[in-house]
Design a protein around this motif. Structure first.
Motif, PDB file in Angstrom:
ATOM      1  N   ALA A 432       0.829  -1.203   0.000  1.00 15.17           N
ATOM      2  CA  ALA A 432       0.000   0.000   0.000  1.00 15.17           C
ATOM      3  C   ALA A 432       0.866   1.258   0.000  1.00 15.17           C
ATOM      4  CB  ALA A 432      -0.928  -0.007   1.214  1.00 15.17           C
ATOM      5  N   PHE A 433       1.947   1.242   0.755  1.00 19.68           N
ATOM      6  CA  PHE A 433       2.845   2.394   0.778  1.00 19.68           C
ATOM      7  C   PHE A 433       3.512   2.583  -0.581  1.00 19.68           C
ATOM      8  CE2 PHE A 433       7.161   4.010   1.106  1.00 19.68           C
ATOM      9  CZ  PHE A 433       6.954   5.228   1.746  1.00 19.68           C
ATOM     10  N   ALA A 434       4.013   1.494  -1.164  1.00 23.68           N
ATOM     11  CA  ALA A 434       4.705   1.581  -2.454  1.00 23.68           C
ATOM     12  C   ALA A 434       3.807   2.157  -3.538  1.00 23.68           C
ATOM     13  CB  ALA A 434       5.216   0.202  -2.863  1.00 23.68           C
ATOM     14  N   ALA A 435       2.513   1.857  -3.468  1.00 26.29           N
ATOM     15  CA  ALA A 435       1.576   2.362  -4.475  1.00 26.29           C
ATOM     16  C   ALA A 435       1.380   3.870  -4.377  1.00 26.29           C
ATOM     17  CB  ALA A 435       0.232   1.656  -4.310  1.00 26.29           C
ATOM     18  N   ARG A 436       1.764   4.468  -3.267  1.00 32.04           N
ATOM     19  CA  ARG A 436       1.606   5.917  -3.091  1.00 32.04           C
ATOM     20  C   ARG A 436       2.812   6.710  -3.593  1.00 32.04           C
ATOM     21  NH1 ARG A 436       1.073   6.118   3.145  1.00 32.04           N
ATOM     22  NH2 ARG A 436       1.206   8.373   2.748  1.00 32.04           N
ATOM     23  N   VAL A 437       3.929   6.045  -3.863  1.00 28.71           N
ATOM     24  CA  VAL A 437       5.182   6.744  -4.164  1.00 28.71           C
ATOM     25  C   VAL A 437       5.178   7.276  -5.597  1.00 28.71           C
ATOM     26  CG1 VAL A 437       7.695   6.519  -4.289  1.00 28.71           C
ATOM     27  CG2 VAL A 437       6.420   5.316  -2.496  1.00 28.71           C
ATOM     28  N   ARG A 438       5.615   8.522  -5.763  1.00 29.68           N
ATOM     29  CA  ARG A 438       5.725   9.162  -7.077  1.00 29.68           C
ATOM     30  C   ARG A 438       7.024   9.964  -7.158  1.00 29.68           C
ATOM     31  NH1 ARG A 438       1.804   6.537  -7.004  1.00 29.68           N
ATOM     32  NH2 ARG A 438      -0.290   6.944  -7.832  1.00 29.68           N
ATOM     33  N   ASP A 439       7.677   9.899  -8.291  1.00 27.33           N
ATOM     34  CA  ASP A 439       8.790  10.818  -8.530  1.00 27.33           C
ATOM     35  C   ASP A 439       8.221  12.213  -8.741  1.00 27.33           C
ATOM     36  OD1 ASP A 439      11.766  11.162  -9.235  1.00 27.33           O
ATOM     37  OD2 ASP A 439      10.740  12.107 -10.926  1.00 27.33           O
ATOM     38  N   VAL A 440       8.997  13.232  -8.412  1.00 32.53           N
ATOM     39  CA  VAL A 440       8.492  14.597  -8.543  1.00 32.53           C
ATOM     40  C   VAL A 440       8.094  14.912  -9.981  1.00 32.53           C
ATOM     41  CG1 VAL A 440      10.827  15.550  -8.848  1.00 32.53           C
ATOM     42  CG2 VAL A 440       8.981  17.020  -7.992  1.00 32.53           C
ATOM     43  N   SER A 441       8.775  14.318 -10.959  1.00 37.66           N
ATOM     44  CA  SER A 441       8.442  14.569 -12.362  1.00 37.66           C
ATOM     45  C   SER A 441       7.116  13.950 -12.763  1.00 37.66           C
ATOM     46  CB  SER A 441       9.558  14.041 -13.282  1.00 37.66           C
ATOM     47  OG  SER A 441       9.664  12.634 -13.188  1.00 37.66           O
ATOM     48  N   GLU A 442       6.591  13.020 -11.964  1.00 38.36           N
ATOM     49  CA  GLU A 442       5.281  12.436 -12.222  1.00 38.36           C
ATOM     50  C   GLU A 442       4.155  13.279 -11.642  1.00 38.36           C
ATOM     51  OE1 GLU A 442       5.372   7.744 -12.237  1.00 38.36           O
ATOM     52  OE2 GLU A 442       6.449   8.471 -10.464  1.00 38.36           O
ATOM     53  N   VAL A 443       4.477  14.155 -10.723  1.00 34.53           N
ATOM     54  CA  VAL A 443       3.458  14.950 -10.041  1.00 34.53           C
ATOM     55  C   VAL A 443       3.374  16.360 -10.606  1.00 34.53           C
ATOM     56  CG1 VAL A 443       2.726  15.862  -7.797  1.00 34.53           C
ATOM     57  CG2 VAL A 443       3.759  13.581  -7.940  1.00 34.53           C
ATOM     58  N   VAL A 444       4.528  16.988 -10.823  1.00 35.29           N
ATOM     59  CA  VAL A 444       4.557  18.356 -11.348  1.00 35.29           C
ATOM     60  C   VAL A 444       4.161  18.348 -12.821  1.00 35.29           C
ATOM     61  CG1 VAL A 444       6.021  20.359 -11.784  1.00 35.29           C
ATOM     62  CG2 VAL A 444       6.314  19.039  -9.694  1.00 35.29           C
ATOM     63  N   LYS A 445       3.318  19.273 -13.220  1.00 37.03           N
ATOM     64  CA  LYS A 445       2.852  19.360 -14.602  1.00 37.03           C
ATOM     65  C   LYS A 445       3.668  20.405 -15.368  1.00 37.03           C
ATOM     66  CE  LYS A 445      -1.922  18.204 -13.394  1.00 37.03           C
ATOM     67  NZ  LYS A 445      -1.645  18.050 -11.945  1.00 37.03           N
ATOM     68  N   PRO A 446       3.855  20.199 -16.666  1.00 41.23           N
ATOM     69  CA  PRO A 446       4.561  21.209 -17.470  1.00 41.23           C
ATOM     70  C   PRO A 446       3.846  22.549 -17.404  1.00 41.23           C
ATOM     71  CG  PRO A 446       4.345  19.153 -18.694  1.00 41.23           C
ATOM     72  CD  PRO A 446       3.487  19.016 -17.469  1.00 41.23           C
ATOM     73  N   MET A 447       4.583  23.575 -17.070  1.00 40.74           N
ATOM     74  CA  MET A 447       4.024  24.918 -16.933  1.00 40.74           C
ATOM     75  C   MET A 447       4.767  25.875 -17.865  1.00 40.74           C
ATOM     76  SD  MET A 447       1.632  24.792 -14.578  1.00 40.74           S
ATOM     77  CE  MET A 447       1.503  26.440 -13.893  1.00 40.74           C
ATOM     78  N   PRO A 448       4.042  26.737 -18.577  1.00 35.76           N
ATOM     79  CA  PRO A 448       4.715  27.711 -19.441  1.00 35.76           C
ATOM     80  C   PRO A 448       5.619  28.608 -18.599  1.00 35.76           C
ATOM     81  CG  PRO A 448       2.370  27.608 -19.921  1.00 35.76           C
ATOM     82  CD  PRO A 448       2.582  26.841 -18.656  1.00 35.76           C
ATOM     83  N   ALA A 449       6.882  28.709 -18.993  1.00 40.24           N
ATOM     84  CA  ALA A 449       7.854  29.549 -18.288  1.00 40.24           C
ATOM     85  C   ALA A 449       8.854  30.056 -19.327  1.00 40.24           C
ATOM     86  CB  ALA A 449       8.540  28.772 -17.187  1.00 40.24           C
ATOM     87  N   ARG A 450       9.706  30.956 -18.875  1.00 38.04           N
ATOM     88  CA  ARG A 450      10.648  31.547 -19.814  1.00 38.04           C
ATOM     89  C   ARG A 450      11.947  31.887 -19.093  1.00 38.04           C
ATOM     90  NH1 ARG A 450       9.412  36.663 -23.880  1.00 38.04           N
ATOM     91  NH2 ARG A 450      11.434  36.624 -24.957  1.00 38.04           N
ATOM     92  N   SER A 451      13.056  31.570 -19.732  1.00 43.23           N
ATOM     93  CA  SER A 451      14.362  31.961 -19.207  1.00 43.23           C
ATOM     94  C   SER A 451      14.803  33.244 -19.900  1.00 43.23           C
ATOM     95  CB  SER A 451      15.398  30.857 -19.445  1.00 43.23           C
ATOM     96  OG  SER A 451      15.595  30.634 -20.831  1.00 43.23           O
ATOM     97  N   SER A 452      15.625  34.006 -19.213  1.00 40.84           N
ATOM     98  CA  SER A 452      16.048  35.303 -19.757  1.00 40.84           C
ATOM     99  C   SER A 452      17.091  35.171 -20.852  1.00 40.84           C
ATOM    100  CB  SER A 452      16.600  36.184 -18.630  1.00 40.84           C
ATOM    101  OG  SER A 452      17.736  35.569 -18.033  1.00 40.84           O
ATOM    102  N   ARG A 453      17.611  33.979 -21.041  1.00 38.40           N
ATOM    103  CA  ARG A 453      18.640  33.747 -22.063  1.00 38.40           C
ATOM    104  C   ARG A 453      18.526  32.315 -22.560  1.00 38.40           C
ATOM    105  NH1 ARG A 453      24.347  33.229 -18.834  1.00 38.40           N
ATOM    106  NH2 ARG A 453      24.930  32.225 -20.795  1.00 38.40           N
ATOM    107  N   PRO A 454      18.983  32.034 -23.762  1.00 40.40           N
ATOM    108  CA  PRO A 454      18.961  30.654 -24.253  1.00 40.40           C
ATOM    109  C   PRO A 454      19.886  29.779 -23.402  1.00 40.40           C
ATOM    110  CG  PRO A 454      19.271  32.194 -26.063  1.00 40.40           C
ATOM    111  CD  PRO A 454      19.439  32.982 -24.806  1.00 40.40           C
ATOM    112  N   ILE A 455      19.414  28.603 -23.086  1.00 35.59           N
ATOM    113  CA  ILE A 455      20.195  27.675 -22.258  1.00 35.59           C
ATOM    114  C   ILE A 455      20.207  26.310 -22.948  1.00 35.59           C
ATOM    115  CG2 ILE A 455      20.481  26.649 -19.985  1.00 35.59           C
ATOM    116  CD1 ILE A 455      18.683  28.800 -18.838  1.00 35.59           C
ATOM    117  N   ARG A 456      21.407  25.827 -23.233  1.00 35.06           N
ATOM    118  CA  ARG A 456      21.551  24.475 -23.778  1.00 35.06           C
ATOM    119  C   ARG A 456      21.576  23.495 -22.603  1.00 35.06           C
ATOM    120  NH1 ARG A 456      23.068  23.494 -28.955  1.00 35.06           N
ATOM    121  NH2 ARG A 456      24.210  21.608 -28.348  1.00 35.06           N
TER     122      ARG A 456
END
Length: 572
Positions: A432-456
């Protein structure tokens, strides 16, 4: 006097009757005599139906979690129901008039279905030496166990094994061992096989060695221990395997057997005792941070041997250690980890900020401790199980998701159901505990954002995120959502960097070679930033980039997503 031997058959010339006479010639003759066997070929053909494999249909459901936009629960590319596909490829058709079917006759009737064929990530096949690339099918046909070139003079000679063996230990499951068919498709994906070029240092070779170890109560030979300890447990072989061999679980069980019979490596013992004790770990982290700030680690890195190598991995801590708050009414719980908590405090705080931006209330239970992954990999299974029980208790009383920002921790937490599967009092709670575990990338949703400079940006796939948790697309989708980020791929992106928990401390030679290979491929992409999801990978790659004179930053995914401009603030 009898002897286990392998024989090869040749059909007699002109045999066209249903019952053809086969003459068997012994390759290894013990005693004298010729064995003649009659096989009813027509009856055998009626009982065994081998359907052709469609090479155009190699998709498998393991990738279905990689891209949430394509549907988390849909198997990517499957043309029909999973059950029908499994039956089409794997089932041996039984003669209804013959009770003892062929599969049972081979001693392989464990009732387990093989896993679907994997759809491996795209990559180029890297040439190894001529000797290492050769798959010794003739040895497998003779039923010989994988044998190191160092053993060819007779020492530690391994004998043929049976599919069904009487296990002397319960740490390795016989049904797990039976899944390996020694096909060799894992060889090119195994980092240690590519470096050491030895069949006994390949996944199938190690499984064969494990069969001999668990089939006996004797202490394993020094060479057997060496081959098993040289494994990174990166689990790349699981992605490549068409039979679904749970290699990570097998290796952890085998190492527990080794620890019971021959004790622990003193370096490993010291490292494991440190990470499981918060005060010791805090002191060690502060010394490492102080040494890095004063330049002592840089000086020590010039020393030869293990001390210099270990010093090269030391780096400055990300600000103050992370200390969370245990909140009532939270809808998300955060697993803080051990190394992440002490040395990557900013990453922990960035993880909380990301979750709160999406409206989550985050709680960090105070009683949580080390996940036990390093202990399980090193064979300290009892300590790993103790830590698992402690964490399950710490996160009890709620059904909220348990978010993790360290790939190795997440893979192990998700495996608590296996870790405590034989404990009647904890098995269900662990699942039951294992079924609750998520990596942060599975929980956070893609959000529109912008960096001030191009980043490779180069995204480094942590082994226990890509192979252990099948998470590949989600982190990349999060990075692509940031305007200004140029995500560049590298060759063999999923190849292990050589960190592997404490492997870089116990096997510095192999670790250094894998680190160098990874760094060369990263530098070929000319990135400004390397993003990863595991602290060990970050330390290993950062040390390699420093040694190569590169100024590229290495940061955690959560910290980069939280504020790309802050990460690049001091970049030249």
């Amino acid at each position: 006097m009898g002897s286990a031997r392998v024989v090869r058959g040749h059909a007699a010339e002109g045999a066209c009757a249903p019952a053809a006479r086969i003459r068997w010639e012994e390759e290894t003759l013990v005693g004298e005599g010729v064995l003649e066997v009659e096989i009813d070929e027509a009856r055998l053909d009626d009982r065994l139906e081998i359907r052709p494999v469609d090479l155009q249909d190699l998709s498998h459901p393991r990738e279905r979690h990689d891209d949430a936009a394509l549907g988390r629960d849909r198997a990517a590319g499957l043309a029909g129901p999973r059950t029908a596909r499994d039956e089409r490829y794997l089932e041996l058709v039984r003669d209804p008039h013959y009770r003892d079917d062929l599969r049972r006759g081979l001693g392989n009737d464990d009732g387990a279905r093989g896993a679907p064929l994997p759809e491996r990530p795209e990559r180029g096949v890297v040439g190894i030496g001529k000797e290492s690339c050769r798959i010794i099918d003739d040895a497998i046909a003779r039923d010989d166990l994988a044998q190191s070139r160092r053993d060819t003079r007779g020492a530690d000679r391994h004998r043929p094994y049976a599919r069904d063996i009487a296990l002397s230990s319960s740490h390795v499951r016989p049904e797990d061992l039976a899944t390996c068919i020694s096909c060799g498709l894992c060889l090119n994906d195994c980092p240690t096989y590519r470096v050491l070029e030895d069949e006994a240092d390949s996944p199938r070779g190690r499984i064969q060695l494990i069969r001999t170890v668990v089939g006996s109560t004797d202490a394993p030979s020094a060479t057997t221990v060496e081959h098993l300890e040289a494994c990174l447990v990166c689990r790349a072989c699981e992605t490549a395997c068409p039979s679904g061999v749970p290699f990570g679980r097998i290796m952890e069980g085998a190492r527990e057997v080794l620890r019971e019979r021959e004790g622990r490596n003193p370096i490993a013992r010291a490292a494991l005792d440190t990470v499981a004790h918060p005060r010791r770990l805090a002191i060690a982290a502060r010394f490492a941070d102080l040494g890095a700030r004063l330049g002592l680690a840089r000086l020590a890195a010039r020393l030869p041997g293990r001390l210099g190598w270990a010093s090269s991995l030391a780096t400055r801590a990300e600000g103050a250690p992370f200390r969370g708050v245990d909140r009532d009414g939270a809808d998300v719980s955060l697993f803080a980890g051990c190394i992440m908590r002490e040395a990557f405090g900013e990453t922990g705080r960035a993880t909380v900020r990301l979750l709160e931006r999406e409206g989550h209330v985050v709680s960090v239970p105070e009683e949580q401790t080390c996940c036990g992954a390093l202990h399980a990999h090193a064979g300290d299974g009892e300590r790993a199980r103790q830590l698992a029980r402690h964490n399950i208790d710490a996160f009890s009383g709620t059904e909220t998701k348990v978010v993790v920002n360290a790939a190795g921790c997440g893979a192990h937490l998700k495996a608590y159901g296996d870790v405590l599967g034989d404990d009647p009092f904890w098995a269900e709670r662990a699942k039951a505990f294992a079924a609750r575990v998520r990596d942060v990338s599975e929980v956070v949703k893609p959000m529109p954002a912008r960096s001030s400079r191009p980043i490779r940006v180069v995204y480094q796939d942590a082994c226990h995120l890509s192979h252990g948790q099948r998470i590949r697309a989600q982190p990349r989708a999060l990075l692509r959502a940031i305007e200004g980020v140029i995500l560049v791929d590298i060759e063999d992106a999923e190849r292990c960097c050589g960190s592997a928990g404490i492997y870089n401390l116990t096997h510095p030679e192999v670790s250094r070679e894998l680190q160098g290979d990874k760094v060369r491929k990263i530098l070929a992409a000319s990135p400004n930033v390397v993003v990863s999801g595991n602290p060990g990978c970050m330390l290993q790659i950062a040390a390699g980039l420093r040694a190569a004179g590169s100024s590229a930053r290495v940061v955690h995914l959560a910290r980069f997503l939280d504020d790309p401009d802050a990460v690049m603030a001091d970049y030249p």
